[in-house]
Design a protein around this motif. Structure first.
Motif, PDB file in Angstrom:
ATOM      1  N   LYS A 145       0.806  -1.224   0.000  1.00 39.40           N
ATOM      2  CA  LYS A 145       0.000   0.000   0.000  1.00 39.40           C
ATOM      3  C   LYS A 145       0.833   1.265   0.000  1.00 39.40           C
ATOM      4  O   LYS A 145       0.375   2.314  -0.462  1.00 39.40           O
ATOM      5  CB  LYS A 145      -0.939   0.007   1.212  1.00 39.40           C
ATOM      6  CG  LYS A 145      -2.022  -1.069   1.173  1.00 39.40           C
ATOM      7  CD  LYS A 145      -2.893  -1.010   2.410  1.00 39.40           C
ATOM      8  CE  LYS A 145      -4.084  -1.968   2.292  1.00 39.40           C
ATOM      9  NZ  LYS A 145      -3.676  -3.368   2.085  1.00 39.40           N
ATOM     10  N   HIS A 146       2.061   1.201   0.541  1.00 38.90           N
ATOM     11  CA  HIS A 146       2.893   2.401   0.642  1.00 38.90           C
ATOM     12  C   HIS A 146       4.313   2.054   0.192  1.00 38.90           C
ATOM     13  O   HIS A 146       4.907   1.087   0.675  1.00 38.90           O
ATOM     14  CB  HIS A 146       2.914   2.923   2.084  1.00 38.90           C
ATOM     15  CG  HIS A 146       1.543   3.101   2.677  1.00 38.90           C
ATOM     16  ND1 HIS A 146       0.720   4.151   2.350  1.00 38.90           N
ATOM     17  CD2 HIS A 146       0.850   2.334   3.568  1.00 38.90           C
ATOM     18  CE1 HIS A 146      -0.416   4.034   3.015  1.00 38.90           C
ATOM     19  NE2 HIS A 146      -0.359   2.943   3.771  1.00 38.90           N
ATOM     20  N   GLU A 150      -3.460  -2.205  -4.985  1.00 42.01           N
ATOM     21  CA  GLU A 150      -3.765  -1.684  -3.648  1.00 42.01           C
ATOM     22  C   GLU A 150      -2.831  -0.540  -3.256  1.00 42.01           C
ATOM     23  O   GLU A 150      -2.953   0.009  -2.163  1.00 42.01           O
ATOM     24  CB  GLU A 150      -3.680  -2.803  -2.614  1.00 42.01           C
ATOM     25  CG  GLU A 150      -4.696  -3.916  -2.832  1.00 42.01           C
ATOM     26  CD  GLU A 150      -4.651  -4.963  -1.743  1.00 42.01           C
ATOM     27  OE1 GLU A 150      -4.212  -4.622  -0.611  1.00 42.01           O
ATOM     28  OE2 GLU A 150      -5.036  -6.122  -1.999  1.00 42.01           O
ATOM     29  N   ARG A 167      -1.371   2.920  -2.585  1.00 41.31           N
ATOM     30  CA  ARG A 167      -2.061   4.184  -2.318  1.00 41.31           C
ATOM     31  C   ARG A 167      -1.124   5.382  -2.302  1.00 41.31           C
ATOM     32  O   ARG A 167      -1.510   6.457  -2.751  1.00 41.31           O
ATOM     33  CB  ARG A 167      -2.815   4.102  -0.983  1.00 41.31           C
ATOM     34  CG  ARG A 167      -3.944   3.083  -0.999  1.00 41.31           C
ATOM     35  CD  ARG A 167      -4.745   3.120   0.280  1.00 41.31           C
ATOM     36  NE  ARG A 167      -5.856   2.175   0.237  1.00 41.31           N
ATOM     37  CZ  ARG A 167      -7.047   2.441  -0.300  1.00 41.31           C
ATOM     38  NH1 ARG A 167      -7.266   3.636  -0.824  1.00 41.31           N
ATOM     39  NH2 ARG A 167      -7.995   1.522  -0.298  1.00 41.31           N
ATOM     40  N   THR A 168       0.081   5.231  -1.760  1.00 41.54           N
ATOM     41  CA  THR A 168       1.000   6.373  -1.685  1.00 41.54           C
ATOM     42  C   THR A 168       2.388   5.952  -2.151  1.00 41.54           C
ATOM     43  O   THR A 168       2.819   4.821  -1.912  1.00 41.54           O
ATOM     44  CB  THR A 168       1.099   6.934  -0.255  1.00 41.54           C
ATOM     45  OG1 THR A 168       1.672   5.944   0.603  1.00 41.54           O
ATOM     46  CG2 THR A 168      -0.263   7.353   0.265  1.00 41.54           C
ATOM     47  N   VAL A 226      -5.861   2.633  -7.319  1.00 43.39           N
ATOM     48  CA  VAL A 226      -6.357   3.411  -6.175  1.00 43.39           C
ATOM     49  C   VAL A 226      -5.275   4.359  -5.656  1.00 43.39           C
ATOM     50  O   VAL A 226      -5.349   4.810  -4.513  1.00 43.39           O
ATOM     51  CB  VAL A 226      -6.845   2.470  -5.061  1.00 43.39           C
ATOM     52  CG1 VAL A 226      -8.057   1.680  -5.514  1.00 43.39           C
ATOM     53  CG2 VAL A 226      -5.728   1.536  -4.596  1.00 43.39           C
ATOM     54  N   LEU A 227      -4.297   4.642  -6.474  1.00 37.17           N
ATOM     55  CA  LEU A 227      -3.198   5.521  -6.055  1.00 37.17           C
ATOM     56  C   LEU A 227      -3.727   6.909  -5.738  1.00 37.17           C
ATOM     57  O   LEU A 227      -4.435   7.515  -6.553  1.00 37.17           O
ATOM     58  CB  LEU A 227      -2.153   5.590  -7.172  1.00 37.17           C
ATOM     59  CG  LEU A 227      -0.782   6.180  -6.820  1.00 37.17           C
ATOM     60  CD1 LEU A 227      -0.142   5.417  -5.668  1.00 37.17           C
ATOM     61  CD2 LEU A 227       0.133   6.162  -8.039  1.00 37.17           C
ATOM     62  N   GLU A 228      -3.391   7.409  -4.540  1.00 39.74           N
ATOM     63  CA  GLU A 228      -3.930   8.679  -4.067  1.00 39.74           C
ATOM     64  C   GLU A 228      -2.922   9.814  -4.116  1.00 39.74           C
ATOM     65  O   GLU A 228      -3.285  10.957  -4.427  1.00 39.74           O
ATOM     66  CB  GLU A 228      -4.440   8.518  -2.634  1.00 39.74           C
ATOM     67  CG  GLU A 228      -5.551   7.495  -2.489  1.00 39.74           C
ATOM     68  CD  GLU A 228      -5.888   7.223  -1.042  1.00 39.74           C
ATOM     69  OE1 GLU A 228      -5.152   7.746  -0.154  1.00 39.74           O
ATOM     70  OE2 GLU A 228      -6.871   6.490  -0.790  1.00 39.74           O
TER      71      GLU A 228
END
Length: 498
Positions: free
Chosen positions: A385-386, A423, A425-426, A450-452
């Motif tokens: 996720k990161h 998945e 995200r950052t 879903v990269l924010e």
């Protein structure tokens, strides 16, 4: 207390203030109960307590009951005069204190007369232990040739002691035979112990120990730590010591931090068995043999290993993939540049990092020797996720990196057939202008459904601003809701000054 409130006065600056005055001249501090005065004294420095004690006979009695004492020979010598006066004062203070309860005793002492001062310090320690002290923090400068002997204590004397901190600035420590029934935290720094059964002493004399910190504890050749209740362990050793083996077997251990740097002139080994270990940090030189067993609850792992000196040890004998297999259940993983390059050089696929969610890589730049290993790790991490890629490691040293042209462009990443970034995200990374970096970022944006947010650290120059603007225009279409932040990188000197 009777007070009269004066009317609001308007001052020249336009502010309004309320004045109060007292109709009597009562010393309200002297009317406070003893327990409250002692509590107030506990927040004062020792020299302030000494000055206050001479104001009245009552204060002279109460200051002997202060539960928190902090003696610093450098500060007190400036207030009390020469060293002789200071020693005499502390002797009198300890003898008059009797057995008033003490919670914490902190001593910072520079020994001008080692033999005489050591005897005095032992007498002071015996006194505070009889007062039921809970925390003992001792820092003594006795020199490398000096020897300090902890006083032998009965179970009653040390039954209240929960925290013990020792710093001898390289001096020799003789371990006591006492049993510390209540000791929970033990910290030793810059201490020499010529006793290979030190680990056995920990197990037998500190049976309720929960936290053990050993920083530059020299003189030990083999360190064996076996304990049933120990939860937190720090071992920090620099070059120049004799230590060649570390064995840790603690069933309750939750956090383990090892910082082991040495001159590679002999065989070194590290063996760990900790079934409940959750956080593991290993920094230093690679060892010739290691064994990590029963590490099944690991959550957070940081590995920052330095390559050995050329000709002393075969670098290829240290199998990085085997090390990754032992920590494959970690949710947070940090690796340094040498480990990633070694993984590429050894041409081995990493294990499946199914639980990995946060990946940090301390590397100078995305050079060609790193890309294959980076791609392999990401492929084996389906739930990441990161992602953080930075050029300054945990050692506090700036890692130089040259901008290379790079041969791993978009074609390489497209051929990898990534499906494991859904998945993500950052992303946070340093951008130095190489083609590898831009191709990698563009691939992340295309695959990260879903990269924010992407945070890019770069140097602000005219050329960089132009390149940055072009890069932004090239990725806007891929994910309109994506937030991209550009941050000016700090210089090496700024990083070292932090």
């Amino acid at each position: 207390m009777d007070t009269t409130e004066l009317p609001l006065n308007l001052f020249s600056d336009g502010t309004r203030r309320i004045k109060h005055f007292r109709e009597d001249n009562v010393d309200w501090f002297s009317s406070l109960p003893d327990s409250l005065v002692v509590h107030i004294f506990s927040f004062l420095k020792m020299e302030e307590i000494i000055r206050t004690s001479i104001l009245s006979r009552r204060f002279r009695y109460l200051y002997l009951s202060v539960p928190y004492l902090d003696f610093d020979s450098e500060e007190l010598s400036a207030k009390l005069g020469d060293q002789y006066c200071m020693r005499t004062y502390l002797d009198d203070f300890m003898s008059q204190r009797n057995e008033n309860r003490m919670l914490r005793f902190r001593l910072r002492w520079l020994c001008f007369e080692p033999q005489s001062d050591e005897n005095r310090i032992v007498a002071w320690l015996c006194n505070v232990l009889h007062c039921g002290v809970q925390e003992l923090d001792i820092e003594i400068s006795i020199g490398r040739q000096g020897t300090f002997i902890l006083p032998a204590m009965s179970s009653f004397s040390c039954g209240y002691l929960e925290v013990l901190k020792l710093n001898l600035h390289g001096g020799h420590l003789v371990l006591p035979s006492s049993v510390f029934l209540s000791l929970r935290i033990l910290s030793m720094k810059s201490v020499r112990i010529f006793h290979d059964s030190f680990g056995d002493w920990i197990s037998s004399s500190c049976q309720r120990l929960e936290t053990l910190n050993l920083e530059n504890v020299t003189g030990i050749v083999k360190l064996h730590v076996t304990h049933s209740f120990l939860e937190h362990l720090l071992i920090s050793q620099r070059s120049g010591n004799l230590l060649n083996r570390i064995d840790v077997s603690c069933e309750s251990l939750k956090t383990l931090s090892i910082k082991w740097f040495f001159q590679l002139h002999k065989t070194r080994s590290l063996n760990i068995s900790a079934p409940n270990l959750q956080k593991f940090k290993w920094m230093g030189n690679i060892v010739s043999h290691y064994s990590l067993k029963n590490i099944i609850c690991l959550q957070d792992t940081m590995l920052f290993l330095v390559p050995p000196q050329p000709g002393v040890m075969d670098m290829e004998s240290f199998k990085v993939v085997d090390l990754l297999h032992t920590i494959k259940h970690a949710r947070v993983l940090e690796l340094n540049c040498w480990l990633i390059e070694a993984l590429s050089r050894q041409d081995c696929l990493p294990p499946s990092l199914y639980d990995l969610q946060d990946l940090v890589m301390d590397i100078s730049c995305l050079k060609d020797s790193i890309i294959p290993a980076l791609a392999s790790i990401l492929k084996k991490s389906p739930h990441i996720k990161h992602l953080t890629i930075r050029g300054c490691g945990r050692l506090g040293l700036v890692i130089p990196g040259n901008v290379a042209a790079g041969k791993f462009g978009m074609i390489f990443w497209e051929n990898e057939h990534f499906t494991n970034l859904r998945e993500l995200r950052t992303v946070e990374m340093e951008l130095r202008g190489g083609k590898n970096e831009r191709a990698f970022l563009l691939h992340l944006i295309r695959q990260g459904k879903v990269l924010e947010k992407i945070t890019i650290h770069t140097r602000v120059t005219h050329l960089w601003l132009t390149a940055t603007d072009q890069f932004l225009q090239g990725v806007k279409w891929a994910s309109p809701s994506l937030q991209i932040c550009f941050v000016e990188s700090q210089s090496g000197q700024d990083l070292l000054n932090e």
